[in-house]
Design an enzyme around this catalytic site. Structure first.
Site, PDB file in Angstrom:
ATOM      1  N   THR A 364      -5.102 -15.933  -1.341  1.00  0.00           N
ATOM      2  CA  THR A 364      -5.940 -16.583  -2.349  1.00  0.00           C
ATOM      3  C   THR A 364      -5.743 -18.086  -2.310  1.00  0.00           C
ATOM      4  O   THR A 364      -4.612 -18.552  -2.201  1.00  0.00           O
ATOM      5  CB  THR A 364      -5.600 -16.052  -3.753  1.00  0.00           C
ATOM      6  OG1 THR A 364      -5.630 -14.639  -3.704  1.00  0.00           O
ATOM      7  CG2 THR A 364      -6.610 -16.542  -4.769  1.00  0.00           C
ATOM      8  N   THR A 382     -25.770  -5.953   0.634  1.00  0.00           N
ATOM      9  CA  THR A 382     -26.391  -4.635   0.747  1.00  0.00           C
ATOM     10  C   THR A 382     -26.225  -3.800  -0.503  1.00  0.00           C
ATOM     11  O   THR A 382     -25.305  -4.032  -1.289  1.00  0.00           O
ATOM     12  CB  THR A 382     -25.778  -3.857   1.946  1.00  0.00           C
ATOM     13  OG1 THR A 382     -26.539  -2.677   2.185  1.00  0.00           O
ATOM     14  CG2 THR A 382     -24.335  -3.452   1.684  1.00  0.00           C
ATOM     15  N   ASP A 406     -19.537   4.746   1.962  1.00  0.00           N
ATOM     16  CA  ASP A 406     -18.830   4.056   3.048  1.00  0.00           C
ATOM     17  C   ASP A 406     -17.341   4.405   3.077  1.00  0.00           C
ATOM     18  O   ASP A 406     -16.629   4.025   4.004  1.00  0.00           O
ATOM     19  CB  ASP A 406     -19.003   2.535   2.935  1.00  0.00           C
ATOM     20  CG  ASP A 406     -20.324   2.068   3.545  1.00  0.00           C
ATOM     21  OD1 ASP A 406     -20.960   2.853   4.262  1.00  0.00           O
ATOM     22  OD2 ASP A 406     -20.717   0.916   3.302  1.00  0.00           O
ATOM     23  N   SER A 435     -16.366  -1.609   5.352  1.00  0.00           N
ATOM     24  CA  SER A 435     -17.721  -2.064   5.662  1.00  0.00           C
ATOM     25  C   SER A 435     -17.839  -2.454   7.130  1.00  0.00           C
ATOM     26  O   SER A 435     -16.863  -2.836   7.762  1.00  0.00           O
ATOM     27  CB  SER A 435     -18.046  -3.289   4.796  1.00  0.00           C
ATOM     28  OG  SER A 435     -19.313  -3.810   5.146  1.00  0.00           O
ATOM     29  N   SER A 436     -19.068  -2.376   7.632  1.00  0.00           N
ATOM     30  CA  SER A 436     -19.351  -2.911   8.969  1.00  0.00           C
ATOM     31  C   SER A 436     -20.021  -4.274   8.897  1.00  0.00           C
ATOM     32  O   SER A 436     -20.341  -4.862   9.934  1.00  0.00           O
ATOM     33  CB  SER A 436     -20.273  -1.954   9.737  1.00  0.00           C
ATOM     34  OG  SER A 436     -19.651  -0.709   9.923  1.00  0.00           O
ATOM     35  N   GLY A 457     -25.579  -0.847   9.481  1.00  0.00           N
ATOM     36  CA  GLY A 457     -24.331  -0.069   9.433  1.00  0.00           C
ATOM     37  C   GLY A 457     -23.456  -0.439  10.623  1.00  0.00           C
ATOM     38  O   GLY A 457     -23.318  -1.616  10.953  1.00  0.00           O
TER      39      GLY A 457
END
Ligand code: DON
Length: 553
Positions: A364, A382, A406, A435-436, A457
């Protein structure tokens, strides 16, 4: 059902588009109305981050099958001062989520992870857009969201692509009264040419303009979600919304030939595997290979990386994702398994070095506000599949995502994209699904050269690799890179997907090397912005497979 996503890539600097002179900025998105909204912000003195957020919020109106504030996003930023930021606005699983929440009588039911009340995670997109504008933008969120509210209120005529998505999703959407109220007329989904007016979404956007994301995460929207969920068998609560946090993560930096590749870290699998695949491909002299051999090597590379994805990748706040996946020695060992003449079976994942200890962590940091000049943004957002969970929260116009799909909802069970996963990507409360999405920047001598990303995807990852190779090794322009026929291998199932436009002799050559080919009409949608060859301007291109555009001035 067509899966859903938006891609936008925005740069500010001297711009050249499709031969036209452009000197202030460029936007490439999947919808002309959204591209125009971004350009308007740039012309009004906003920077690339402001423009990106305007594009995103507009796409949430005119392209709500793909993305919106009911979904999530990753935003990758190169700032004028050379610093980088990766804003993770991925959805989070509700506190009441459990690893077997989609399992009924011993079997996972993907209908539950893809449609209806259990399919949604807490949306992160709005929190990420607000964070981006506050930390790196020059405008207020309200300035960016109000014009989009007007578009929602006035309405827009559905094009063939939107109407087609709606038609395909209609059977599932029709189950939900609140979804029918927005997208149906006389019991039927709106057809091409019909004007879609979204007064509820306009009111939602105006409330956000007034109360910022508090209205969404800590106010009426969160309460409306909880109420709907309670009545419909869902588990999302207002408290889940209150607990949502954007994560600021450290981008992945890797080298490919003379370039620095800036990738999005986990819970994106894209940054890791693009870097891993490029590491493998760098051990080959791609230019010297024959055309079939080159595609074969790329397909085998994809297969090896996707085998690792299925085992190792997940939310780094929950799973140990080895940094050794990026190790060049590991890549060389994998490259050594590739036989140039024939496919090699890949039984499972590899063992990257120091996999137990050297893992991705959350970092962070805080930034001051960016200057407009030289900012580059690559953002992928998405709601997952077309119209996400198919649920509109009553009275809000917000389409909820189905990002829970997912996750690996049971080991070995395929998700919508045919992907399988393991414990690293199992469901857990507060966890982000893998995720992709792969927003990517390329730097040369420390300066931004290309911003790209894609929808589709897992095919996102292979598109990005192919487009990088075509541009970086073969000197193609963004537009040339985008028209190349695509291939995709995701290890499981063991088949090589090829666009049917791939020349027959190459398809025959790949089949001769042992690939089981699956022809696809079209795979994915990418947008690319790059510096022009003379280094003075910029070029941009939208994927000819979809209806978007690149525009600058
Ligand atoms: O995050 C992911 O990998 C998917 N939810 C992306 C969905 C997608 O690309 C839909 N697009 N066509």
């Amino acid at each position: 059902m067509i899966p859903a996503i938006l891609i936008m890539l925005i740069t500010i600097a001297t711009v050249e588009v499709a031969g036209a002179e452009a000197s202030h900025g460029m936007v490439a998105s999947v919808h002309p109305v959204a591209t125009e909204a971004g350009l308007r912000v740039l012309k009004g003195g906003g920077n690339a981050v402001d423009a990106a957020v305007a594009v995103a919020l507009t796409l949430g109106v005119v392209d709500s099958d793909n993305s919106g504030i009911g979904g999530g996003c990753f935003i990758l930023i190169h700032r004028a001062d050379g610093s980088l930021a990766a804003i993770d606005g991925r959805e989070m699983a509700p506190a009441a989520a459990t690893p077997d929440m989609f399992v009924r009588n011993g079997n996972a039911d993907t209908k539950l992870s893809q449609t209806g009340p259990l399919a949604s995670g807490v949306p992160g997109a709005l929190a990420a857009y607000e964070f981006a504008v506050e930390h790196y933008g020059k405008r207020k969120l309200s300035d960016l969201i109000l014009p989009a509210a007007d578009i929602a209120e006035k309405g827009f005529a559905l094009d063939a692509s939107y109407a087609g998505c709606l038609k395909r999703a209609a059977a599932e959407m029709g189950q939900f009264e609140s979804s029918r109220a927005v997208f149906f007329k006389n019991g039927k989904p709106l057809a091409k040419g019909a004007v879609l007016k979204q007064p509820d979404l306009a009111a939602t956007y105006r409330s956000i303009a007034g109360q910022q994301s508090d209205w969404f995460y800590r106010g009426p929207f969160a309460q409306a979600v909880e109420q709907w969920m309670k009545h419909n068998g869902g588990i999302l609560t207002a408290e889940d919304f209150r607990n949502y946090r954007v994560s600021l993560r450290e981008p992945i930096l890797s080298r490919y030939r003379d370039y620095t590749i800036v990738g999005f870290p986990p819970p994106s699998s894209g940054g890791v595997h693009v870097a891993q695949m490029l590491n493998i491909l760098e051990t080959f002299n791609l230019k010297a290979l024959g055309e079939t051999e080159r595609l074969h090597v790329m397909a085998e590379t994809m297969k090896l990386a996707f085998a690792d994805r299925a085992y190792w990748l997940g939310d780094p706040d929950f799973a140990k994702v080895p940094r050794g996946l990026l190790d060049r020695g590991y890549a060389a060992a994998l490259a050594g398994k590739i036989n140039r003449e024939h496919v090699t079976p890949v039984a499972g994942h590899g063992m990257p070095p120091d996999w137990e200890n050297d893992v991705f962590k959350t970092h962070t940091t805080h930034f001051s506000v960016a200057d407009a000049e030289g900012n580059w943004v690559a953002c992928t957002a998405t709601v997952n599949t077309s119209f996400g969970s198919k649920v509109v929260i009553p009275g809000t116009g917000v389409v909820m995502n189905d990002e829970m799909d997912d996750f690996s909802i049971q080991p070995g069970v395929k998700n919508y994209f045919g992907l399988i996963g393991d414990h690293a990507n199992a469901v857990a409360p507060g966890k982000r699904p893998l995720s992709s999405m792969t927003p990517t920047l390329v730097l040369k001598d420390g300066k931004p050269l290309i911003a790209l990303g894609a929808a589709g995807g897992p095919k996102i990852i292979s598109q990005v690799v192919l487009e990088l190779v075509w541009q970086l090794d073969f000197g193609m322009s963004p537009a040339e890179a985008l028209v190349q026929p695509r291939i995709h291998h995701q290890w499981f199932p063991n088949e090589l997907m090829v666009e049917k436009s791939l020349p027959g002799k190459l398809q025959v050559g790949l089949a001769r090397r042992g690939h089981k080919l699956k022809q696809m009409p079209s795979m994915g949608v990418s947008q690319i912005v790059a510096r022009s060859p003379d280094g003075k301007g910029f070029v941009g291109a939208a994927d000819p497979r979809a209806g978007g555009n690149a525009a600058g001035w």
